[in-house]
Enzyme design. Structure first.
Site, PDB file in Angstrom:
ATOM      1  N   GLU A  18       0.841  -1.201   0.000  1.00  0.00           N
ATOM      2  CA  GLU A  18       0.000   0.000   0.000  1.00  0.00           C
ATOM      3  C   GLU A  18       0.872   1.247   0.000  1.00  0.00           C
ATOM      4  OE1 GLU A  18      -2.537   1.829  -0.086  1.00  0.00           O
ATOM      5  OE2 GLU A  18      -4.390   0.783   0.417  1.00  0.00           O
ATOM      6  N   ASN A 105      -4.754   3.096   9.003  1.00  0.00           N
ATOM      7  CA  ASN A 105      -4.729   2.596   7.634  1.00  0.00           C
ATOM      8  C   ASN A 105      -4.031   3.617   6.732  1.00  0.00           C
ATOM      9  OD1 ASN A 105      -5.483   0.405   5.878  1.00  0.00           O
ATOM     10  ND2 ASN A 105      -7.079   1.701   5.014  1.00  0.00           N
ATOM     11  N   ASP A 123     -11.579  -6.003  11.908  1.00  0.00           N
ATOM     12  CA  ASP A 123     -12.508  -6.887  11.183  1.00  0.00           C
ATOM     13  C   ASP A 123     -13.385  -6.124  10.202  1.00  0.00           C
ATOM     14  OD1 ASP A 123     -14.240  -5.539  12.848  1.00  0.00           O
ATOM     15  OD2 ASP A 123     -15.053  -7.321  13.830  1.00  0.00           O
ATOM     16  N   ASN A 151      -9.919   4.989   2.858  1.00  0.00           N
ATOM     17  CA  ASN A 151      -8.689   4.907   2.075  1.00  0.00           C
ATOM     18  C   ASN A 151      -8.468   6.228   1.359  1.00  0.00           C
ATOM     19  OD1 ASN A 151      -7.017   2.377   1.989  1.00  0.00           O
ATOM     20  ND2 ASN A 151      -9.058   1.465   1.845  1.00  0.00           N
ATOM     21  N   ASP A 199      -9.966   1.898  -3.482  1.00  0.00           N
ATOM     22  CA  ASP A 199      -8.930   1.775  -2.463  1.00  0.00           C
ATOM     23  C   ASP A 199      -8.057   3.029  -2.524  1.00  0.00           C
ATOM     24  OD1 ASP A 199      -6.945   0.786  -0.652  1.00  0.00           O
ATOM     25  OD2 ASP A 199      -7.397  -1.259  -1.232  1.00  0.00           O
TER      26      ASP A 199
END
Length: 295
Positions: A18, A105, A123, A151, A199
């Site tokens: 990423e 993230n 999760d 994202n 994403d």
């Protein structure tokens, strides 16, 4: 609409590659779950070199202005300064408490030097995600909540527009931004995907938004008006993020993931792919704040 194919640039073997960034003539990226920061020289394919390995997930990094080799990082449960020796100096760990385990993230700096990063439940629990902004005085603030898997974000070149994907919802939101204060206005839905999840993203010099579509094996370009006008096909089902770089900025690098795939179906998943495009990107924006010494 123009369609082209990306080619394998590096096998890499990343579990969850990423956050690719073009920084000082090299490609920098993370493997989130292994907590690894990696880089590769310029336009030439080859093995990636790990430059830092953490004991916690590493969601994304951005360079720190005037301090080569230092990064501001979305890592573990917060945001920290990461020095070349791997030492973390925490600015805050806001997602460590609560009934639902969460981690940081994706993240990026805006043109004004602020660092924006999202968090998500381990999760993917709906609504457990949030977006945080680290200002230029090191202050860490939550600016959005109720997200699922945020994202991006990605910013226009003048910093007045922010794009943010909520991958679990299959949509990209577009926010007006006050470039001086960093305050967000009311969002509008910019893109909805039905055949995969948006994403990582990046914006080129013309204001087009490039979106990796997890599950569709594509990177899609959208004009500032939201028109889908180009598709780059990636021979791996889970592209995670695009980055525009290379000698003239027109090389599209794409990270991918093996995460969740049966080993027999890996193929080149987890590799880095490349395609030549017709519009350059801009160098990765740096964090412009005053940070404490590492230690």
């Amino acid at each position: 609409m123009k369609t082209s194919d990306a080619l394998l640039w590096s096998p890499a073997g990343l579990e969850l590659g990423e956050g690719p960034r073009w920084v000082d003539g090299r490609l920098v990226l993370v493997d989130i779950l292994s907590g690894t920061l990696l880089e590769a020289d310029g336009p030439h394919p080859g093995d990636l070199r790990p430059t830092n390995r953490l004991e916690i997930p590493l969601g994304a990094v951005a360079p720190v202005a005037g301090q080569p080799g230092r990064w501001i990082a979305a890592a573990g449960t917060g945001v920290a300064l990461l020095d070349p020796g791997g030492v973390l100096t925490w600015l805050g760990r806001p997602v460590g408490d609560g009934p639902i385990p969460r981690r940081m993230n994706d993240g990026v700096c805006d043109p004004a030097g602020r660092f924006w990063a999202g968090c998500m439940a381990w999760d993917g629990h709906p609504g457990a995600g949030a977006l945080y902004r680290t200002g230029t005085q090191g202050q860490l603030e939550q600016v959005l909540d109720g997200l699922s898997i945020p994202n991006g974000p990605a910013f226009s070149t003048d910093g007045t527009i922010m794009y943010l994907a909520d991958s679990a919802q299959g949509l990209v939101l577009r926010f007006p931004v006050d470039p001086t204060s960093g305050d967000l206005g009311d969002p509008v839905t910019f893109v909805v995907t039905h055949d995969g999840s948006p994403d990582g993203m990046t914006v080129d010099v013309a204001g087009n938004l490039w979106v990796a579509v997890w599950g569709a094996g594509e990177v899609r370009r959208y004009s500032p008006q939201g028109r889908h006008d180009r598709t780059v096909r990636v021979p791996a089902p889970q592209p995670t993020a695009p980055c525009l770089g290379g000698p003239d900025g027109t090389r599209l690098y794409v990270t991918t993931a093996r995460y969740g795939l049966p080993p027999k179906t890996y193929g080149h998943s987890g590799g880095i792919f490349v395609a030549e495009v017709d519009m350059p990107g801009i160098p990765a924006a740096a964090y412009g704040g005053v940070l404490p010494d590492a230690g």
